[in-house]
Every structure is written in C-alpha cells, then in structure tokens.
Write an enzyme that holds these catalytic residues in place. Structure first.
Site, PDB file in Angstrom:
ATOM      1  N   GLU A  38       0.805  -1.219   0.000  1.00 43.52           N
ATOM      2  CA  GLU A  38       0.000   0.000   0.000  1.00 43.52           C
ATOM      3  C   GLU A  38       0.839   1.270   0.000  1.00 43.52           C
ATOM      4  O   GLU A  38       0.537   2.225  -0.711  1.00 43.52           O
ATOM      5  CB  GLU A  38      -0.931   0.005   1.224  1.00 43.52           C
ATOM      6  CG  GLU A  38      -2.052  -1.021   1.186  1.00 43.52           C
ATOM      7  CD  GLU A  38      -3.163  -0.650   0.227  1.00 43.52           C
ATOM      8  OE1 GLU A  38      -3.125   0.455  -0.345  1.00 43.52           O
ATOM      9  OE2 GLU A  38      -4.075  -1.468   0.025  1.00 43.52           O
ATOM     10  N   SER A  39       1.862   1.290   0.828  1.00 43.18           N
ATOM     11  CA  SER A  39       2.571   2.556   1.034  1.00 43.18           C
ATOM     12  C   SER A  39       4.085   2.444   0.994  1.00 43.18           C
ATOM     13  O   SER A  39       4.768   3.464   1.124  1.00 43.18           O
ATOM     14  CB  SER A  39       2.167   3.145   2.397  1.00 43.18           C
ATOM     15  OG  SER A  39       2.671   2.325   3.450  1.00 43.18           O
TER      16      SER A  39
END
Length: 317
Positions: free
Chosen positions: A221-222
């Site tokens: 995700e990040s």
C-alpha cells in the site's frame, strides 16, 4: 492430459460402474463501501476465525454446485464437473490450490485418521488406487459428483473412505494465527528489521490476523511510508480512505499505530467473511461487493496485480 491422469480416469470409471446403485439425492477507493459491507457480517475474529468456520465455508461453497451435471473431466460448473473437478473448484473458490485429479487430491493437506475424527470440509477419498473424491459435510453425509447420469448431490457416505485429508485448519484453532495456513500461505511473525514490526505483532495478537499479512499489505500500500497520500485520497501506512478510517475509529490515518489497528480489524473481518487470504485481499482493494459480484477475485487488473503482489510477498517470507 498425462498418461498417469488417463490411468487414474480409467480406474475411476471402472470403480464407479461398480457403484451403480440408488443413493440419496438430496482498491483503496472502495474502502468506504467495503467497510459497511464487512461490518454487516462481522463478529469478533478471535471468536469466529476458526478451523470450524473454514470447514463450514468449504461446505457452503460446495452446496452451490449441487445439481450441476456430472461430466467426465469437467472443471467448469457451466458445463459440468467430475468428482475431482468439483473438489478442485470448491477449494479454488476459497483461495486454495489443489491438484487436478483424485489420487493427487488424496495426498493434499494433512491426513485424518478416521471418519470419527473428520470435520466438515475434509476431502474423502475412495478406492485403492483412489478413484473418487468427495467433500465431507458431517453426520455421515458428503457432497460429490458421483458418476455419469447423476448430478452433484448431497448424500450418505456409502463406503468407508480409504483416505481423509484436511486442507483447512483444525476445528477450534485460529485460521489466521501465528502458525496457521490461510489460502495456502502460512501466516505468522514478521522478519526481524521489518518496519513497524511491533505494531504488526500487536495487532496480530489483538485481532487474529497474521503479522506478516499486515506487513505485506503495508509494503504494497505505502512502501511502509506513514505520510503518503494517494491521488484518490487514501492516507497513511495502510492507505485508509477517510470514510473508512472514521468507521474503524481511526482518527488519524497518518498515525501508524491507529492505521495498523484499523487495517487489522478490517482484514480480520474480511478473512472471516471470505475464508481465504486472496479473497480478503481482493475485498480490501476492491471492496467486498466486487468479490461477491464476481464470485471471486474481480477481473480488475489493479486488484489482480494487488493480490498477486501481496501473496508473493507472503510466500517469499
């Protein structure tokens, strides 16, 4: 089809002819809506994410195919299924990758000593060599694709299995705990040096979600960046949309502790609902509604790449 597969099929037909007797028939942008759907069917994961729930999910999925005609070599429910095609399809729906033919499926998972020890969802194998497989329902019942001329059916176990195999966790054990198998991937602790490892471990213990799964999702995700914001507005380490974060009680999605706690709670509910890691990941990315609509991982390139990437990270770990 290989020679061994053909040999197995011939044995299957020969054995089934002997059984001709009556039997009873019988994306981050989707998070806001995803949270609503997930919460509607969620209880506490620690209480429900068990081997029993996993086995029941296998049986529930198998029931969908009752009435599908038997077709030798069939793997497509729209056209027909044979016995091993049924078993493979059911487990595939739940994220498990099983071999294609019956004698191979009779070696999948873990052995179960006897019917007295069997739990719903176990694979029942018949014959030596194995020529037939079915899914145990409980109470001496099974779901099978029996033979040409008959449909997939629920009925009694009419002979003693020569093998019983368990693919899902044992009843009464955590389906996503520190050493459990979810969707074919063992979930557990994260490797030393992993960013935010203590947060993943803490949330894992709290919600029954593998710490390595949380870590893999954060990586995807990040890239473990708690300050990142996506073009769609997803925020923080676990890329929560503001509406989703609010529904999860996360007041600051840029706070890693809050983000991991909220994402762990959401993943726990999705694992409990869909019964497999790949489907839970698909729902995390595209929303539960999309998974239900397509009866599996949606045909979105983003979602399919997302699931593949996270699962690859888990397998490498």
């Amino acid at each position: 089809m290989s020679v061994s597969d053909v040999t197995s099929r011939i044995s299957q037909i020969q054995a089934q002819l002997a059984l001709l007797k009556p039997a009873s028939s019988t994306s981050s942008t989707a998070f806001s809506s995803a949270l609503t759907d997930a919460a509607a069917t969620t209880t506490t994961a620690a209480a429900t994410a068990t081997g029993t729930a996993k086995g029941d999910a296998v049986v529930a999925d198998a029931r969908k195919y009752i009435g599908v005609p038997y077709v030798w070599g069939g793997t497509d429910p729209e056209k027909g299924l044979d016995c091993s095609g049924l078993v493979q399809k059911v487990y595939s729906d739940l994220g498990y990758d099983l071999p294609r033919v019956s004698y191979q499926q009779a070696e999948a998972g873990r052995p179960v000593d006897s019917l007295a020890d069997a739990q719903p969802g176990d694979i029942l194998a018949f014959g030596s060599p194995v020529h037939h497989v079915a899914i145990y329902v409980g109470e001496n019942q099974m779901i099978e694709a029996p033979r040409p001329g008959l449909d997939v059916r629920l009925g009694p176990i009419y002979e003693t299995p020569t093998a019983i195999r368990r693919v899902v966790p044992d009843a009464g054990t955590s389906a996503v705990g520190s050493a459990a198998s979810v969707g074919g991937v063992t979930t557990g602790r994260v490797a030393a040096g992993t960013p935010y490892a203590s947060l993943f471990e803490s949330a894992a213990a709290k919600y029954g979600v593998g710490a390595d799964l949380l870590s893999a999702v954060a990586k995807q995700e990040s890239g473990y960046n708690p300050r990142v914001t996506s073009p769609a507005g997803a925020q923080g380490l676990m890329q929560l949309m503001p509406g989703t974060a609010q529904g999860l009680g996360v007041t600051n999605a840029y706070d890693p502790a809050q983000a991991v706690d909220g994402a762990a709670r959401l993943l726990s509910s999705l694992l409990d609902r869909f019964g497999s890691t790949p489907l839970a990941l698909a729902a995390y990315n595209a929303g539960p509604g999309a998974v239900l609509r397509y009866d599996g991982i949606p045909p979105y390139a983003e979602t399919q790449n997302y699931v593949r990437s996270v699962m690859s990270t888990l397998e490498a770990a």
